[in-house]
Structures are given as C-alpha cells and as structure tokens.
Design a protein around this motif. Sequence first.
Motif, PDB file in Angstrom:
ATOM      1  N   MET A   1       0.853  -1.172   0.000  1.00  0.00           N
ATOM      2  CA  MET A   1       0.000   0.000   0.000  1.00  0.00           C
ATOM      3  C   MET A   1       0.901   1.238   0.000  1.00  0.00           C
ATOM      4  N   ARG A   2       0.544   2.248  -0.782  1.00  0.00           N
ATOM      5  CA  ARG A   2       1.306   3.509  -0.848  1.00  0.00           C
ATOM      6  C   ARG A   2       0.671   4.505   0.121  1.00  0.00           C
ATOM      7  N   ILE A   3       1.416   4.851   1.163  1.00  0.00           N
ATOM      8  CA  ILE A   3       0.918   5.719   2.225  1.00  0.00           C
ATOM      9  C   ILE A   3       1.731   7.006   2.245  1.00  0.00           C
ATOM     10  N   VAL A   4       1.043   8.146   2.111  1.00  0.00           N
ATOM     11  CA  VAL A   4       1.704   9.448   2.149  1.00  0.00           C
ATOM     12  C   VAL A   4       1.493  10.045   3.527  1.00  0.00           C
ATOM     13  N   LEU A   5       2.605  10.298   4.224  1.00  0.00           N
ATOM     14  CA  LEU A   5       2.575  10.939   5.542  1.00  0.00           C
ATOM     15  C   LEU A   5       2.951  12.404   5.352  1.00  0.00           C
ATOM     16  N   ASP A   6       2.025  13.296   5.616  1.00  0.00           N
ATOM     17  CA  ASP A   6       2.262  14.736   5.468  1.00  0.00           C
ATOM     18  C   ASP A   6       2.659  15.276   6.837  1.00  0.00           C
ATOM     19  N   ILE A   7       3.968  15.523   7.016  1.00  0.00           N
ATOM     20  CA  ILE A   7       4.470  15.931   8.332  1.00  0.00           C
ATOM     21  C   ILE A   7       4.696  17.436   8.426  1.00  0.00           C
TER      22      ILE A   7
ATOM     23  N   ILE B   1       6.303   9.234  16.049  1.00  0.00           N
ATOM     24  CA  ILE B   1       5.536   8.176  15.385  1.00  0.00           C
ATOM     25  C   ILE B   1       6.049   7.837  13.981  1.00  0.00           C
ATOM     26  N   VAL B   2       6.568   8.824  13.256  1.00  0.00           N
ATOM     27  CA  VAL B   2       6.977   8.575  11.867  1.00  0.00           C
ATOM     28  C   VAL B   2       8.062   7.500  11.756  1.00  0.00           C
ATOM     29  N   PRO B   3       9.150   7.567  12.518  1.00  0.00           N
ATOM     30  CA  PRO B   3      10.164   6.509  12.376  1.00  0.00           C
ATOM     31  C   PRO B   3       9.606   5.112  12.655  1.00  0.00           C
ATOM     32  N   GLY B   4       8.738   4.993  13.639  1.00  0.00           N
ATOM     33  CA  GLY B   4       8.132   3.701  13.953  1.00  0.00           C
ATOM     34  C   GLY B   4       7.230   3.197  12.841  1.00  0.00           C
ATOM     35  N   LEU B   5       6.423   4.091  12.261  1.00  0.00           N
ATOM     36  CA  LEU B   5       5.555   3.695  11.160  1.00  0.00           C
ATOM     37  C   LEU B   5       6.369   3.202   9.972  1.00  0.00           C
ATOM     38  N   VAL B   6       7.396   3.933   9.622  1.00  0.00           N
ATOM     39  CA  VAL B   6       8.207   3.574   8.459  1.00  0.00           C
ATOM     40  C   VAL B   6       8.938   2.257   8.705  1.00  0.00           C
TER      41      VAL B   6
ATOM     42  N   HIS C   1       4.456  -2.038   3.170  1.00  0.00           N
ATOM     43  CA  HIS C   1       3.898  -0.773   2.703  1.00  0.00           C
ATOM     44  C   HIS C   1       5.008   0.149   2.226  1.00  0.00           C
ATOM     45  N   GLU C   2       4.652   1.009   1.300  1.00  0.00           N
ATOM     46  CA  GLU C   2       5.590   2.012   0.806  1.00  0.00           C
ATOM     47  C   GLU C   2       5.166   3.363   1.363  1.00  0.00           C
ATOM     48  N   PHE C   3       6.059   4.010   2.106  1.00  0.00           N
ATOM     49  CA  PHE C   3       5.764   5.302   2.697  1.00  0.00           C
ATOM     50  C   PHE C   3       6.435   6.408   1.896  1.00  0.00           C
ATOM     51  N   ILE C   4       5.724   7.512   1.767  1.00  0.00           N
ATOM     52  CA  ILE C   4       6.248   8.725   1.142  1.00  0.00           C
ATOM     53  C   ILE C   4       5.984   9.851   2.133  1.00  0.00           C
ATOM     54  N   ILE C   5       7.005  10.643   2.406  1.00  0.00           N
ATOM     55  CA  ILE C   5       6.863  11.738   3.371  1.00  0.00           C
ATOM     56  C   ILE C   5       6.831  13.070   2.638  1.00  0.00           C
ATOM     57  N   LEU C   6       5.826  13.903   2.956  1.00  0.00           N
ATOM     58  CA  LEU C   6       5.780  15.286   2.492  1.00  0.00           C
ATOM     59  C   LEU C   6       6.245  16.154   3.649  1.00  0.00           C
ATOM     60  N   LYS C   7       7.268  16.972   3.426  1.00  0.00           N
ATOM     61  CA  LYS C   7       7.785  17.837   4.482  1.00  0.00           C
ATOM     62  C   LYS C   7       7.993  19.232   3.923  1.00  0.00           C
TER      63      LYS C   7
ATOM     64  N   PRO D   1      11.975  13.036  10.608  1.00  0.00           N
ATOM     65  CA  PRO D   1      12.187  12.519  11.963  1.00  0.00           C
ATOM     66  C   PRO D   1      12.890  11.167  11.956  1.00  0.00           C
ATOM     67  N   GLY D   2      13.893  11.032  12.805  1.00  0.00           N
ATOM     68  CA  GLY D   2      14.585   9.762  12.941  1.00  0.00           C
ATOM     69  C   GLY D   2      15.268   9.305  11.669  1.00  0.00           C
ATOM     70  N   LYS D   3      15.461  10.232  10.730  1.00  0.00           N
ATOM     71  CA  LYS D   3      16.084   9.895   9.436  1.00  0.00           C
ATOM     72  C   LYS D   3      15.384   8.702   8.793  1.00  0.00           C
ATOM     73  N   ALA D   4      14.044   8.694   8.856  1.00  0.00           N
ATOM     74  CA  ALA D   4      13.258   7.603   8.275  1.00  0.00           C
ATOM     75  C   ALA D   4      13.670   7.384   6.823  1.00  0.00           C
ATOM     76  N   ASP D   5      13.906   6.153   6.486  1.00  0.00           N
ATOM     77  CA  ASP D   5      14.419   5.797   5.165  1.00  0.00           C
ATOM     78  C   ASP D   5      13.262   5.511   4.207  1.00  0.00           C
ATOM     79  N   CYS D   6      12.789   6.563   3.538  1.00  0.00           N
ATOM     80  CA  CYS D   6      11.738   6.413   2.545  1.00  0.00           C
ATOM     81  C   CYS D   6      11.770   7.629   1.629  1.00  0.00           C
ATOM     82  N   GLU D   7      11.004   7.559   0.552  1.00  0.00           N
ATOM     83  CA  GLU D   7      10.952   8.689  -0.372  1.00  0.00           C
ATOM     84  C   GLU D   7      10.432   9.924   0.367  1.00  0.00           C
ATOM     85  N   THR D   8      11.088  11.049   0.132  1.00  0.00           N
ATOM     86  CA  THR D   8      10.705  12.300   0.780  1.00  0.00           C
ATOM     87  C   THR D   8      10.532  13.384  -0.266  1.00  0.00           C
TER      88      THR D   8
END
Length: 119
Positions: free
Chosen positions: A1-7, A22-27, A33-39, A46-53
């Motif tokens: 699932m492609r999940i976009v987290l808007d932080i 919460i973001v590092p734990g979710l990722v 799941h594939e996470f994408i972060i909007l910042k 946060p936590g240098k989460a390793d995902c597309e940003t």
Amino acid sequence: MRIVLDIRYRTRSGAASYIDNIVPGLVRTGTEHEFIILKSDAQEVPGKADCETITIRSGSAATQSIADQTTLPILLRKLRAEIYHPMKHLGTMFPPCAQVTTAHSMANAIVAPALIVSI
C-alpha cells in the motif's frame, strides 16, 4: 500500500513531538507498505526515516491552505497514493484516496467541522 505521511507544520508544538516520535516507527514497521513523506523545506525527516521524501516549499498559511485544496490532490494522484495522512493539519477536502486525519485539538472543529471526516 502507498501511504503518504504529510508531516508539514509551521511551528514546533505537541503535534510536532507526536510526528517526531511516530513517523520513524511507522516507516520501520511498514515492510509491506511504501511510505512517502511530504515535508516543508525547513524540516528534517524525523529519525532519518528511510523512505521517499518530497519537500514542499513553505509559504504563508493562506498559500498553503489554497495549495492543499488545489495542487495537493493532483500530487497525491501523481504519487498513486492509497492513503493520505496529514499529521498536523486537516488535509484536503477532496482527497483522491482514503484520508486519515489526526485531530490534535477540537478547536478547529468549530471552524471547519466538515473537514474532520473526509473519506
């Protein structure tokens, strides 16, 4: 699932601490799941989460509100988002996918009650 987290957020607050924790734990737990972060341009992931940003240039509150209702749905379509989670603000009124909204305060419910539940 492609999940976009808007932080994106404008000022540090309790919600910013929530996002930072919460973001590092979710990722990390999202192996299937594939996470994408909007910042915003002033934020670190946060936590240098390793995902597309994707970095969105900061503007005034009014500019961001307009963009959230006009260009954000286009971006979510382009990203093929299946779930959009605005973690600090109310998000978009017409998301092209499922939207999960976290209400950190009910003070905004007086101003925009229709935005609280928008799926």
